[in-house]
Design a protein around this motif. Structure first.
Motif, PDB file in Angstrom:
ATOM      1  N   GLY A   5      89.051 120.313   9.046  1.00 44.40           N
ATOM      2  CA  GLY A   5      88.416 120.280  10.354  1.00 44.40           C
ATOM      3  C   GLY A   5      89.408 120.228  11.499  1.00 44.40           C
ATOM      4  O   GLY A   5      90.411 119.502  11.441  1.00 44.40           O
ATOM      5  N   THR A   7      89.004 118.848  14.230  1.00 43.87           N
ATOM      6  CA  THR A   7      88.943 117.574  14.939  1.00 43.87           C
ATOM      7  C   THR A   7      89.903 116.536  14.354  1.00 43.87           C
ATOM      8  O   THR A   7      89.969 115.410  14.850  1.00 43.87           O
ATOM      9  N   TYR A   8      90.655 116.910  13.337  1.00 44.79           N
ATOM     10  CA  TYR A   8      91.618 116.005  12.700  1.00 44.79           C
ATOM     11  C   TYR A   8      92.999 116.659  12.604  1.00 44.79           C
ATOM     12  O   TYR A   8      93.490 116.933  11.511  1.00 44.79           O
ATOM     13  N   PRO A  27      86.829 124.806  10.590  1.00 38.51           N
ATOM     14  CA  PRO A  27      85.670 124.658  11.473  1.00 38.51           C
ATOM     15  C   PRO A  27      85.988 123.608  12.538  1.00 38.51           C
ATOM     16  O   PRO A  27      86.928 122.833  12.385  1.00 38.51           O
ATOM     17  N   GLY A  28      85.203 123.609  13.598  1.00 37.03           N
ATOM     18  CA  GLY A  28      85.314 122.527  14.573  1.00 37.03           C
ATOM     19  C   GLY A  28      85.874 122.899  15.919  1.00 37.03           C
ATOM     20  O   GLY A  28      85.950 122.062  16.813  1.00 37.03           O
ATOM     21  N   GLN A  32      82.149 121.501  18.486  1.00 34.64           N
ATOM     22  CA  GLN A  32      82.444 120.241  17.807  1.00 34.64           C
ATOM     23  C   GLN A  32      83.617 119.495  18.421  1.00 34.64           C
ATOM     24  O   GLN A  32      83.932 118.391  18.010  1.00 34.64           O
ATOM     25  N   GLY A  34      86.985 120.361  18.628  1.00 38.38           N
ATOM     26  CA  GLY A  34      88.355 120.555  18.160  1.00 38.38           C
ATOM     27  C   GLY A  34      89.199 121.287  19.190  1.00 38.38           C
ATOM     28  O   GLY A  34      88.722 122.187  19.875  1.00 38.38           O
ATOM     29  N   THR A  39      95.247 122.417  16.937  1.00 35.35           N
ATOM     30  CA  THR A  39      94.984 123.018  15.635  1.00 35.35           C
ATOM     31  C   THR A  39      96.081 124.007  15.267  1.00 35.35           C
ATOM     32  O   THR A  39      96.589 123.995  14.138  1.00 35.35           O
ATOM     33  N   SER A  55      84.357 129.334  14.898  1.00 35.21           N
ATOM     34  CA  SER A  55      83.770 128.737  16.099  1.00 35.21           C
ATOM     35  C   SER A  55      82.384 129.314  16.327  1.00 35.21           C
ATOM     36  O   SER A  55      82.095 129.905  17.371  1.00 35.21           O
TER      37      SER A  55
END
Length: 87
Positions: A5, A7-8, A27-28, A32, A34, A39, A55
């Motif tokens: 993800g 987001t991490y 994803p994300g 979401q 991100g 990334t 996305s």
């Protein structure tokens, strides 16, 4: 391929170090929350590739889902991906 993800980004960077040649499905980005720059910085491999960025909602629901807004969102994401950060 690993699913990682957006987001991490810290965990993505750890996984990239552990798996330098695997592709990541990411994803994300977009709805979401991100961050594209984080990334790319965390997930690109030494060949500056290795990410398949998704996305869906960030593109198909952009600007009320008009064709012009969808096209603009996809173009913006594409341009952002092609503006690779330095490592």
């Amino acid at each position: 391929m690993l699913v990682v993800g957006a987001t991490y980004p810290e965990e993505m960077a750890e996984l990239r170090r552990a798996h330098p040649q695997l592709w990541f499905l990411v994803p994300g980005i977009g709805a979401q929350g991100g961050d594209l720059a984080s990334t790319l910085k965390a997930g690109l491999n030494t060949e500056r590739s290795g990410l398949l960025i998704n996305s869906s909602r960030g593109i198909i629901y952009a600007g009320g889902a008009t064709s012009a807004a969808i096209r603009a969102a996809a173009t913006e994401l594409h341009a952002g991906i092609n503006t690779l950060p330095s490592r």
